[in-house]
Motif scaffolding. Sequence first.
Motif, PDB file in Angstrom:
ATOM      1  N   ASP A   8       0.836  -1.465  -0.122  1.00  0.00           N
ATOM      2  CA  ASP A   8       0.002  -0.090  -0.002  1.00  0.00           C
ATOM      3  C   ASP A   8       0.512   1.292   0.131  1.00  0.00           C
ATOM      4  N   ARG A   9       0.750   2.299  -0.519  1.00  0.00           N
ATOM      5  CA  ARG A   9       1.239   3.262  -0.882  1.00  0.00           C
ATOM      6  C   ARG A   9      -0.119   4.473   0.206  1.00  0.00           C
ATOM      7  N   VAL A  10       1.210   4.906   1.319  1.00  0.00           N
ATOM      8  CA  VAL A  10       0.366   5.194   2.424  1.00  0.00           C
ATOM      9  C   VAL A  10       2.454   6.805   3.102  1.00  0.00           C
ATOM     10  N   GLU A  11       1.489   7.506   3.844  1.00  0.00           N
ATOM     11  CA  GLU A  11       1.985   9.050   3.936  1.00  0.00           C
ATOM     12  C   GLU A  11       2.540   8.305   5.254  1.00  0.00           C
ATOM     13  N   ALA A  17       9.754  17.021   9.445  1.00  0.00           N
ATOM     14  CA  ALA A  17      10.796  17.170   8.920  1.00  0.00           C
ATOM     15  C   ALA A  17      11.179  15.821   8.611  1.00  0.00           C
ATOM     16  N   GLU A  18      10.507  14.231   8.477  1.00  0.00           N
ATOM     17  CA  GLU A  18      10.963  13.456   8.609  1.00  0.00           C
ATOM     18  C   GLU A  18       9.683  12.683   7.688  1.00  0.00           C
ATOM     19  N   GLY A  19       9.048  14.060   7.334  1.00  0.00           N
ATOM     20  CA  GLY A  19       7.058  13.465   6.316  1.00  0.00           C
ATOM     21  C   GLY A  19       7.738  13.252   5.399  1.00  0.00           C
ATOM     22  N   ALA A  20       6.919  11.539   5.264  1.00  0.00           N
ATOM     23  CA  ALA A  20       7.513  10.890   3.336  1.00  0.00           C
ATOM     24  C   ALA A  20       6.012  10.180   3.147  1.00  0.00           C
ATOM     25  N   ILE A  21       6.680  10.252   2.218  1.00  0.00           N
ATOM     26  CA  ILE A  21       5.698   9.344   1.471  1.00  0.00           C
ATOM     27  C   ILE A  21       5.647   7.845   0.300  1.00  0.00           C
ATOM     28  N   GLY A  22       5.548   6.722   0.891  1.00  0.00           N
ATOM     29  CA  GLY A  22       6.111   5.854   0.732  1.00  0.00           C
ATOM     30  C   GLY A  22       5.307   3.971   0.567  1.00  0.00           C
ATOM     31  N   VAL A  38       8.459   1.369   5.965  1.00  0.00           N
ATOM     32  CA  VAL A  38       8.122   1.950   4.615  1.00  0.00           C
ATOM     33  C   VAL A  38       9.131   2.607   4.089  1.00  0.00           C
ATOM     34  N   ARG A  39       8.881   2.386   2.784  1.00  0.00           N
ATOM     35  CA  ARG A  39       9.933   2.327   1.491  1.00  0.00           C
ATOM     36  C   ARG A  39      10.144   3.374   1.261  1.00  0.00           C
ATOM     37  N   ASP A  40      10.566   5.226   1.522  1.00  0.00           N
ATOM     38  CA  ASP A  40      10.331   5.950   0.259  1.00  0.00           C
ATOM     39  C   ASP A  40      10.451   6.271  -1.142  1.00  0.00           C
ATOM     40  N   ASP A  41      10.521   6.979  -1.801  1.00  0.00           N
ATOM     41  CA  ASP A  41      10.847   7.232  -3.281  1.00  0.00           C
ATOM     42  C   ASP A  41      12.295   7.159  -3.250  1.00  0.00           C
TER      43      ASP A  41
END
Length: 64
Positions: A8-11, A17-22, A38-41
């Motif tokens: 699943d794609r999550v945020e 500062a550590e915000g990520a989508i992955g 969660v592995r980000d882009d």
Amino acid sequence: MNRLQIGDRVECGRRTAEGAIGDIVEICETALGVVAVVRDDCGKRHIVQIDRLAKVNDCLAWED
């Protein structure tokens, strides 16, 4: 309520500062509760409690 699953794609960490989508690559239970990896882009891995994740649609991510 939608259950989050591997792939699943999550945020996580929105507006921090550590915000990520992955993508979720692993879900496991720890002493702190259920967490997801969660592995980000960029390939960085984030370990986040599952209840702090939100499923996103790529088109709507990070919009207010």
